[in-house]
Design an enzyme around this catalytic site. Structure first.
Site, PDB file in Angstrom:
ATOM      1  N   ASN A   9       0.999  -1.157   0.172  1.00 21.50           N
ATOM      2  CA  ASN A   9       0.024   0.068   0.002  1.00 21.50           C
ATOM      3  C   ASN A   9       0.812   1.183   0.210  1.00 21.50           C
ATOM      4  OD1 ASN A   9      -1.538   2.004   0.575  1.00 21.50           O
ATOM      5  ND2 ASN A   9      -2.312   1.299   2.569  1.00 21.50           N
ATOM      6  N   LYS A  11       0.249   4.284  -0.206  1.00 21.54           N
ATOM      7  CA  LYS A  11      -0.678   5.417   0.514  1.00 21.54           C
ATOM      8  C   LYS A  11      -0.196   6.589  -0.759  1.00 21.54           C
ATOM      9  CE  LYS A  11      -0.106   3.116   4.676  1.00 21.54           C
ATOM     10  NZ  LYS A  11       0.185   3.402   6.185  1.00 21.54           N
ATOM     11  N   HIS A  94      -9.316   1.380   4.961  1.00 22.05           N
ATOM     12  CA  HIS A  94      -8.315   1.546   5.752  1.00 22.05           C
ATOM     13  C   HIS A  94      -8.095   2.484   6.909  1.00 22.05           C
ATOM     14  CE1 HIS A  94      -3.935   2.359   6.812  1.00 22.05           C
ATOM     15  NE2 HIS A  94      -3.548   1.328   5.875  1.00 22.05           N
ATOM     16  N   GLU A  96      -6.804   4.688   8.171  1.00 17.34           N
ATOM     17  CA  GLU A  96      -6.324   6.082   7.833  1.00 17.34           C
ATOM     18  C   GLU A  96      -7.579   6.891   7.172  1.00 17.34           C
ATOM     19  OE1 GLU A  96      -2.778   5.443   5.723  1.00 17.34           O
ATOM     20  OE2 GLU A  96      -1.884   4.923   7.412  1.00 17.34           O
ATOM     21  N   GLU A 164      -5.226  -4.897  10.624  1.00  9.21           N
ATOM     22  CA  GLU A 164      -3.949  -3.950  10.682  1.00  9.21           C
ATOM     23  C   GLU A 164      -4.570  -3.243  12.191  1.00  9.21           C
ATOM     24  OE1 GLU A 164      -2.280  -2.838   6.801  1.00  9.21           O
ATOM     25  OE2 GLU A 164      -3.843  -1.363   7.299  1.00  9.21           O
ATOM     26  N   GLY A 170       2.533   2.426  10.872  1.00  9.21           N
ATOM     27  CA  GLY A 170       3.662   3.431  10.756  1.00  9.21           C
ATOM     28  C   GLY A 170       4.456   3.695  12.107  1.00  9.21           C
ATOM     29  N   SER A 210       3.801  -2.116  10.291  1.00 16.07           N
ATOM     30  CA  SER A 210       5.205  -1.947  10.627  1.00 16.07           C
ATOM     31  C   SER A 210       6.042  -3.201  10.161  1.00 16.07           C
ATOM     32  CB  SER A 210       5.665  -1.400  12.079  1.00 16.07           C
ATOM     33  OG  SER A 210       5.084  -0.445  12.373  1.00 16.07           O
TER      34      SER A 210
HETATM   35  P1  13P Z   1       3.242   0.467   7.608  1.00 17.86           P
HETATM   36  O1  13P Z   1       3.805  -0.832   6.996  1.00 17.86           O
HETATM   37  O2  13P Z   1       3.948   1.676   7.256  1.00 17.86           O
HETATM   38  O3  13P Z   1       3.216   0.312   9.123  1.00 17.86           O
HETATM   39  O4  13P Z   1       1.691   0.636   7.190  1.00 17.86           O
HETATM   40  C1  13P Z   1       0.901  -0.425   7.107  1.00 17.86           C
HETATM   41  C2  13P Z   1      -0.443  -0.251   6.430  1.00 17.86           C
HETATM   42  O5  13P Z   1      -1.208   0.797   6.866  1.00 17.86           O
HETATM   43  C3  13P Z   1      -0.575  -0.850   5.381  1.00 17.86           C
HETATM   44  O6  13P Z   1      -1.753  -0.767   4.771  1.00 17.86           O
END
Ligand code: 13P
Length: 253
Positions: A9, A11, A94, A96, A164, A170, A210
């Protein structure tokens, strides 16, 4: 047998030029790895260019979001029909999007239904927040997110779930792999109750939060974890390739 999967992803990262450079670097390396689904999810604006670059390759393409209507006066939105020509997977719900764009369980459900109607494969993200985890409410939250997201979905054969935990995204603080295995086992049980054992046993459930080349092995050694949804580390070609390779080696055994 579930085919393992690594999905990247990206982002809100990469210009079109950066996206095509990254894919050009990854393609020859990813194409050497077998027995695994390798999915990359760049921003909308790069999907067409990336699609051209991966023509004839084993890399699959996904989008990061979608609106639930097919067409119309929804300024700035992208429909499942538009994406059906471009990609195979769509990340839905997601954390976010839930956090910064106020996506509710009901909206996530409308998107899941629309994506399935369009013949695309949703990657449904669910996960608890830190305070929910600390209060021992993880299973309750996940059960509720599943119930809301999948309302009216009668046969989710092409669905993929990504667990997740919000506090692991992150932050550099991945979850505990054994604990994650149990949580994903719980999600699989819920799917079996909502649908059937057969659907639950065939559904791919990924972990995200992560993940990097140093910790992927301990996660995919766990029997319930079918792969990873990778954020930051999916933007580095060699690291992403290493994650894919380790997953295929461990799960292929
Ligand atoms: P990170 O791997 O940067 O922690 O993000 C995970 C994520 O949100 C994948 O959708």
């Amino acid at each position: 047998m579930r085919v393992p999967m690594t999905a990247g992803n990206w982002k809100m990262n990469t210009t079109i030029r950066e996206a095509t450079d990254l894919v050009s670097e990854m393609r020859p390396l990813l194409d050497q790895i077998e027995n695994i689904d390798k999915v990359i999810c760049p921003p909308f604006i790069s999907l067409a260019a990336v699609k051209e670059l991966i023509r004839g390759s084993s890399i699959k393409l996904g989008a990061q979001n979608v609106y639930f209507e097919e067409e119309g006066a929804y300024t700035g939105e992208i429909s499942p029909l538009m994406l059906a020509d471009l990609c195979e997977f769509i990340i839905i719900g997601h954390s976010e999007r839930r956090q910064y764009f106020n996506e509710t369980g009901e909206l996530v459900n409308k998107k899941i239904l629309a994506v399935l109607r369009a013949g695309l494969k949703p990657i449904l993200c669910i996960g608890e927040r830190l305070e929910e985890n600390e209060a021992g409410k993880t299973e309750e939250i996940l059960a509720e997110q599943l119930r809301l997201s999948l309302a009216g979905v009668d046969y989710p054969r092409s669905l993929i779930i990504a667990y997740e935990p919000v506090w692991a995204i992150g932050t550099g603080k991945a979850a505990n792999s054994k604990q994650t295995n149990e949580t994903i086992g719980f999600i699989r049980c819920k799917i079996a109750k909502l649908y059937s054992d057969e659907i639950a046993q065939n559904m791919r459930i990924l972990y995200g939060g992560s993940i990097n080349a140093d910790n992927i092995a301990e996660f995919v050694q766990q029997p319930e974890i079918d792969g990873a949804l990778v954020g930051g580390a999916s933007l580095k070609a060699t690291e992403f390739v290493s994650i894919v390779k380790q997953t295929s080696q461990i799960k292929g055994r």
